[in-house]
Write an enzyme that holds these catalytic residues in place. Sequence first.
Site, PDB file in Angstrom:
ATOM      1  N   GLY A 247      60.985 -25.348 -68.781  1.00  0.00           N
ATOM      2  CA  GLY A 247      59.785 -25.370 -69.593  1.00  0.00           C
ATOM      3  C   GLY A 247      59.652 -26.376 -70.707  1.00  0.00           C
ATOM      4  N   GLU A 289      66.626 -24.626 -66.112  1.00  0.00           N
ATOM      5  CA  GLU A 289      65.814 -24.885 -64.922  1.00  0.00           C
ATOM      6  C   GLU A 289      64.614 -25.778 -65.213  1.00  0.00           C
ATOM      7  OE1 GLU A 289      66.320 -20.457 -62.980  1.00  0.00           O
ATOM      8  OE2 GLU A 289      64.632 -20.841 -64.306  1.00  0.00           O
ATOM      9  N   PRO A 290      64.852 -27.018 -65.544  1.00  0.00           N
ATOM     10  CA  PRO A 290      63.719 -27.901 -65.815  1.00  0.00           C
ATOM     11  C   PRO A 290      62.972 -28.270 -64.537  1.00  0.00           C
ATOM     12  CG  PRO A 290      65.765 -29.148 -65.809  1.00  0.00           C
ATOM     13  CD  PRO A 290      66.155 -27.700 -65.670  1.00  0.00           C
ATOM     14  N   GLY A 291      61.660 -28.250 -64.601  1.00  0.00           N
ATOM     15  CA  GLY A 291      60.838 -28.688 -63.475  1.00  0.00           C
ATOM     16  C   GLY A 291      59.985 -29.856 -63.924  1.00  0.00           C
ATOM     17  N   ARG A 329      44.776 -29.534 -61.879  1.00  0.00           N
ATOM     18  CA  ARG A 329      45.219 -28.976 -63.161  1.00  0.00           C
ATOM     19  C   ARG A 329      44.126 -28.919 -64.227  1.00  0.00           C
ATOM     20  NH1 ARG A 329      48.917 -30.971 -65.968  1.00  0.00           N
ATOM     21  NH2 ARG A 329      49.626 -28.999 -66.805  1.00  0.00           N
ATOM     22  N   TYR A 333      43.577 -25.367 -65.711  1.00  0.00           N
ATOM     23  CA  TYR A 333      44.059 -25.149 -67.087  1.00  0.00           C
ATOM     24  C   TYR A 333      43.365 -26.010 -68.131  1.00  0.00           C
ATOM     25  CZ  TYR A 333      48.270 -24.103 -64.176  1.00  0.00           C
ATOM     26  OH  TYR A 333      49.152 -23.676 -63.224  1.00  0.00           O
ATOM     27  N   CYS A 360      33.037 -30.783 -53.345  1.00  0.00           N
ATOM     28  CA  CYS A 360      31.759 -30.130 -53.591  1.00  0.00           C
ATOM     29  C   CYS A 360      31.930 -28.975 -54.558  1.00  0.00           C
ATOM     30  CB  CYS A 360      31.167 -29.675 -52.273  1.00  0.00           C
ATOM     31  SG  CYS A 360      30.980 -31.042 -51.136  1.00  0.00           S
ATOM     32  N   TYR A 390      53.441 -30.778 -60.531  1.00  0.00           N
ATOM     33  CA  TYR A 390      52.324 -29.853 -60.259  1.00  0.00           C
ATOM     34  C   TYR A 390      51.033 -30.573 -59.841  1.00  0.00           C
ATOM     35  CZ  TYR A 390      55.617 -26.769 -62.588  1.00  0.00           C
ATOM     36  OH  TYR A 390      56.756 -26.088 -62.924  1.00  0.00           O
TER      37      TYR A 390
HETATM   38  C1  LIG Z   1      58.193 -22.832 -63.274  1.00  0.00           C
HETATM   39  C2  LIG Z   1      59.552 -22.368 -63.620  1.00  0.00           C
HETATM   40  C3  LIG Z   1      60.475 -23.261 -64.162  1.00  0.00           C
HETATM   41  C4  LIG Z   1      60.128 -24.680 -64.508  1.00  0.00           C
HETATM   42  O1  LIG Z   1      59.184 -24.755 -65.513  1.00  0.00           O
HETATM   43  P1  LIG Z   1      58.747 -26.224 -66.050  1.00  0.00           P
HETATM   44  O2  LIG Z   1      57.745 -25.955 -67.100  1.00  0.00           O
HETATM   45  O3  LIG Z   1      58.177 -26.937 -64.884  1.00  0.00           O
HETATM   46  O4  LIG Z   1      59.982 -26.863 -66.554  1.00  0.00           O
HETATM   47  C5  LIG Z   1      61.745 -22.805 -64.406  1.00  0.00           C
HETATM   48  N1  LIG Z   1      62.099 -21.524 -64.128  1.00  0.00           N
HETATM   49  C6  LIG Z   1      61.233 -20.648 -63.610  1.00  0.00           C
HETATM   50  C7  LIG Z   1      61.675 -19.273 -63.337  1.00  0.00           C
HETATM   51  C8  LIG Z   1      59.933 -21.039 -63.348  1.00  0.00           C
HETATM   52  O5  LIG Z   1      59.072 -20.134 -62.848  1.00  0.00           O
END
Ligand SMILES: *Cc1c(COP(=O)(O)O)cnc(C)c1O
Length: 431
Positions: A247, A289-291, A329, A333, A360, A390
């Site tokens: 996050g 857990e970086p995404g 997005r 959001y 459309c 995303y």
């Molecule tokens: C989406 C998610 C992430 C990654 O969040 P980011 O904001 O993309 O870093 C990590 N852990 C869990 C459980 C998630 O659902």
Amino acid sequence: MISSNLVNNNGILYFNGISVLDLVKEYGTGMYVMDEERIREKCRAYQDALHKAFGNNAKAYYASKAASFKRIYEIVQEEGMGVDVVSLGEIYTAMKAGFDLKDAAFHSNNKTDEDIRYAMEHGIGCFVVDNKEELDAINDIASSMGKKQNVLLRLTPGIDPHTFAAVATGRVDSKFGSSIETGQAEEMALHALTLTNVNLKGFHCHVGSQVFDSDVYIDSAKIMLAFIALMKQKHGFVTEVLDLGGGFGVRYTEDDPYLDIAKEIERLSVCIKEECASHGIAVPFIAMEPGRSIVADAGITLYTVGTVKRITGYKNYVSIDGGMTDNPRFALYKSKYTVYLANKMDEENDFECSVVGRCCESGDIIQENVKLPSSVKRGDIVCVCTTGAYNYAMASNYNRIPRLPVVMVSHGKSYLAVRRESLDDIVRNDL
Ligand SMILES: *Cc1c(COP(=O)(O)O)cnc(C)c1O
């Protein structure tokens, strides 16, 4: 420039050393472009900071829902990271990329029996279990397969991370996880310990997304470690793993702050060590857990301008050959993005407009209140920045629009990671 890999070179936008006009010539628009070195840099920022703080007792897991295709899993595996997956589709993609599933953690708030069986059959490293029913289902299926399955329990520390409601997940009333505050978390942990075919390794939390304030992580780590200490004192349970979720935020516009991943992890690690010492517990294995922060600013989207509509006295619209099908997005959001006119970088941005898609839907907007050069016209190239997370992952075929390709740029060369969908792909499943 919003992103370090974008440069204005005599009026033309360059991405990681390549003219975007050359990319457009080679691959067409719309297209996603991603900077492989930048992705690797971000993986290393997490891995290095975690290893510096905790030695081998920590690991980053790429939350692959942010951008999931085979090449990403290869890159992440080469960088020594694990991955989070949330569906059989992501598991299958990872496997097809040769990713070793023992380094994968399976999330989601509702895993079906089929999901659980499939993941276990293919040797998933661990399940992050959302609730008691799921825990029982995992235990039953593991028992039928003669396995003992590693699990983490997803807990909600009761933190409101002050981000957009749709991406805040750590509050007591969230659809994700079990609450510490209500006693449900302790109950679920004790229940897990009675099950013979699950191995409770530890606890997980994920408080939200696009978070810039590492106090949020520090607060949730404190709550989680207090819970871990309670589990030891009251029940003699020693927690091996603490997963603090993902996050960290990224810069979408000049107004967003910079975030130094290494510094934030250093701050967090100091707090974790102090808390563990004061509770008299060993520092557990720390997972993150970086995404978004791995891939977002490694990506841009390039489009060609079509219709430019000037509604005198009201509003201006610049339409592009894409839209909510490749970037939903803003529609979801109201997300902010930085937009450039990539072939007119030296002109003054004095024309206020909405950059809109070709679907459309009135809500098919990429960004409102964008400033572009007033000469903007059909055939110009639009660059939307920070679209690595995303966007491709959330793309759809609404209006039967084929999904865009993903082009990777590495060391001054480009290559295709995901090809453009064809019209035949569109009818592939129609009988
Ligand atoms: C989406 C998610 C992430 C990654 O969040 P980011 O904001 O993309 O870093 C990590 N852990 C869990 C459980 C998630 O659902």
